[in-house]
Design an enzyme around this catalytic site. Structure first.
Site, short mmCIF file in Angstrom:
data_model
loop_
_atom_site.label_atom_id
_atom_site.label_comp_id
_atom_site.label_asym_id
_atom_site.label_seq_id
_atom_site.Cartn_x
_atom_site.Cartn_y
_atom_site.Cartn_z
N SER A 522 9.76 -24.05 -28.95
CA SER A 522 8.89 -22.88 -29.01
C SER A 522 9.58 -21.73 -28.26
O SER A 522 10.69 -21.34 -28.63
CB SER A 522 7.52 -23.21 -28.43
OG SER A 522 6.59 -22.21 -28.75
N HIS A 636 3.16 -27.32 -35.01
CA HIS A 636 3.85 -26.91 -33.78
C HIS A 636 3.73 -27.98 -32.70
O HIS A 636 4.48 -27.97 -31.73
CB HIS A 636 3.26 -25.59 -33.29
CG HIS A 636 4.14 -24.84 -32.34
ND1 HIS A 636 5.39 -24.38 -32.68
CD2 HIS A 636 3.96 -24.47 -31.03
CE1 HIS A 636 5.94 -23.75 -31.65
NE2 HIS A 636 5.09 -23.80 -30.64
#
Length: 671
Positions: A522, A636
């Protein structure tokens, strides 16, 4: 003869377990909690467990595959929980002494966050409803329709948690425990989140963004809803984001956690606020306490979003207990109404949940540390005495060597104090040189700390030293520190990380400066991309769920347009040059470091087009070895709550990549 211990493996993930969501019974004698594991088919399994605090052994309460969120009825006779045993997550009830569970709700899209009313007759819950859907629509009646076209009318139409939500909104309702009759509480194009019931059962405190246009106004306000219907009361002024409202026992005050800021949504430090109903106003009681309220510790065993108890009031209404994050640790703190703070359950560890029984002055805390994925401890608030209630990985870890992280403090070139950890390799030998991997956390507004991290222990088991640190932008070091990276991505945060590497190389003589790797996910993936574009010091990099281009991220991420406005302080129509200036893809010409790119195909937070851009550009340029691994169906949350087999594969790809460039190349060099 003592058996020699081995290092941890990627496949050990399948055997690891952890406990979560502890809930003490109203009489304080019995504990309900969730035990989380991966079954033989490599699928997640969660079931409920009961344990009397005066007993040695727990007893399983349910055997469902995904049973979570246990909550005691006020009289202690029943436990509600959320289970997907009917297909969608629904509310189920079971007698506290066991027996067959009874399904209470049958909502078409499932339910979440059920909370009992004080009299035990009702349960409030939330459910996603699309336009035209009602709480009367039942699970199993929906028809599968392959839409030929979908008209999108708002910007917040997808979510990494929920996928493409389009016009769906989270609505609230009350269900009667005996009859199953459901009464809606909310409607409209807004998302609502449950807080708590007033002690007399007449009101519900909730949070919601009910702005005229929620796409542009991101504040989350606190509202009171009459439980029997009527006019709502708004308690806050649409200048902040608030969550977890909880009532004092006398009903005269309401506490909630959040922040007020005109510019900061993600980087504003969370504080405790109290609304006084007699005065008709609210104040921040921790305005002078420069600490993040809530658990901001990042690991890879649990996803963010563990049930948060919020502020748990004392019976006298003079204070409350909360979790807060400070310098890599999260503990339980007692905070008085006049702002006096005491750390009552402390230590070098990560407390990620707790349940209080004030009469007995007992807390049961869910705790992780570098050697514990997550277990439960009973703590006496008067004497601080602790009793461990679970040891879910005792047998597995008995034969595994888990190195002890060494804490380090150092100073940035501009004088800012920095903090991190060094993990030595398994089987460490004095005088020997080892390759080192710099790990960079996501967020960026989170923090590394004293919690269990499977990936770090795996790298150590493979013979790597692991350096992890909290650069500017991390929580745990005050609000100025957490906001310091906003508008400066790739600036001082990058320099902080490089300072950490320099410090490690200078102070740990076992680090081989010629065999350095870098990895992150990320924001950590963004920074990995940035680092290899800025320096060739690292011999290999692994970038995971990353960002490479802020211009395109703005329009494709589920949070892109408002996250970019705050964090990069730019947008495509007024200052696109600044967005490009902070984009790692701008630096691709400089990249010579071998780079492994990994990404989930259903990642809506950092969409896979970011990885595709980086891969194709590097491949086309042809200067650096590059490999691209796509994970079908992964969001994610790939590394924390993704498909267990994909999590293991991801770890194997990571260690194989570093082995290829930090170990194999060194052997060739020696030969």
């Amino acid at each position: 003869m003592t058996q020699e211990k081995r290092g941890i493996t990627a496949e050990d993930l399948y055997q690891m377990r952890y406990a979560s969501d502890p809930q003490l019974s109203p009489d304080g004698k019995t504990l309900a909690y969730v035990e989380n594991q991966i079954d033989e088919s490599h699928a997640y399994q969660n079931h409920l467990v009961l344990r009397r605090l005066d007993a040695d052994e727990p007893q399983p309460l349910t055997a469902g595959s995904r049973d979570t969120f246990p909550r005691w009825s006020p009289d202690g006779s029943k436990i509600s929980f959320v289970s997907n045993r009917s297909g969608k997550p629904q509310i189920w009830l079971i007698e506290a002494n066991g027996g067959e569970a009874r399904q209470l709700t049958h909502c078409k899209n499932g339910v979440s966050n059920p909370i009992w009313s004080p009299d035990g007759n009702y349960i409030v819950f939330s459910s996603l409803l699309d336009e035209g859907e009602t709480f009367a629509d039942q699970e199993g009646t929906e028809e599968k329709v392959n839409a030929k076209a979908i008209h999108v009318g708002r910007m917040k139409y997808k979510s990494d948690d929920l996928g493409f939500i389009y016009e769906k909104n989270k609505q609230l309702a009350i269900v009667h425990v005996e009859t199953g009759e459901v009464t809606p509480l909310s409607d409209g194009p807004y998302n609502h989140t449950i807080g708590s019931w007033s002690p007399d059962g007449k009101w519900l405190a909730i949070t919601a963004n009910r702005a005229e246009d929620p796409d542009f106004q991101h504040s989350i306000d606190v509202f009171l809803i009459p439980s029997e219907g009527g006019e709502w009361k708004k308690l806050t002024n649409s200048k902040g984001t608030f969550a977890y409202p909880t009532w004092s026992h006398d009903g005269k005050k309401l506490a909630y956690i959040g922040s007020e800021s005109d510019t900061q949504l993600y980087a504003a430090q969370k504080r405790i606020w109290v609304y006084d109903f007699e005065k008709g106003d609210y104040t921040c009681i921790t305005a002078d306490w420069d600490v993040q309220v809530g658990d901001s510790t990042i690991g890879d065993m649990r996803s963010p979003g563990h049930p948060n108890p919020g502020a748990v009031w004392t019976a006298d209404g003079r204070g409350m207990y909360v979790i807060a994050s400070e310098r890599g640790n999260s503990g339980i703190y007692h905070v008085t109404l006049d702002g006096q703070v005491t750390n009552v359950v402390a230590g070098n560890r990560n407390i990620y949940g707790f349940s209080l029984h004030e009469k007995d002055q007992t807390v049961v805390a869910a705790i992780s540390d570098p050697f514990t994925p997550g277990d439960l401890y009973q703590v006496g608030l008067k004497d601080g005495e602790e009793k461990r209630l679970t040891a879910l990985n005792k047998e597995l870890f008995a034969g595994i060597e888990l190195p002890v992280p060494e804490e380090m403090e150092f100073v940035a070139k501009d004088g800012w104090k920095l903090h991190g950890w060094m993990l030595k390799p398994v089987g460490f030998e004095e005088g020997k040189k080892y390759p080192m991997v710099l790990q960079i956390h996501g967020g960026p507004h989170s923090m590394y700390g004293n919690t269990f991290f499977h990936e770090f222990q795996l790298l150590a088991a493979k013979g790597y030293a692991v350096l992890y640190t909290n650069p500017r932008g991390s929580f745990g070091y005050g609000e100025r520190f957490v906001q310091a990276c906003c508008g400066d991505y790739g600036g001082n945060d990058y320099r902080d990380l490089m300072t950490a590497v320099e410090y490690a190389c200078d102070h740990f003589d076992f680090v081989d400066e010629d065999r350095l790797g870098v990895a992150g996910g990320s924001y950590g993936g963004f920074m990995t991309n940035w680092i290899v574009g800025k320096t060739n010091r690292f011999k290999a990099g692994v970038t995971d769920r990353s960002i490479c281009n802020w211009v395109s991220f703005y329009g494709v991420s589920d949070i892109g347009y408002y996250f970019t406005a705050e964090e990069i302080q730019a947008n495509p129509f007024t200052n696109p040059e600044k967005m490009w200036q902070h984009s790692p893809i701008r630096l691709v010409e400089n990249i010579e470091t071998p780079l492994l790119i990994m990404h989930g195909e259903h990642d809506y937070r950092c969409p896979i087009e970011q990885a595709e851009q980086l891969y194709v550009t590097l491949k086309h340029q042809g200067k650096a070895p590059v490999s691209f691994v796509r994970f079908p169906g992964a969001s994610h949350e790939l590394s924390r709550s993704g498909d267990p087999r994909q999590r293991v594969l991801r770890l194997q790809y990571t260690t194989d990549w570093f082995d290829s460039y930090l170990v194999a190349h060194q052997k060739e060099k020696v030969e």
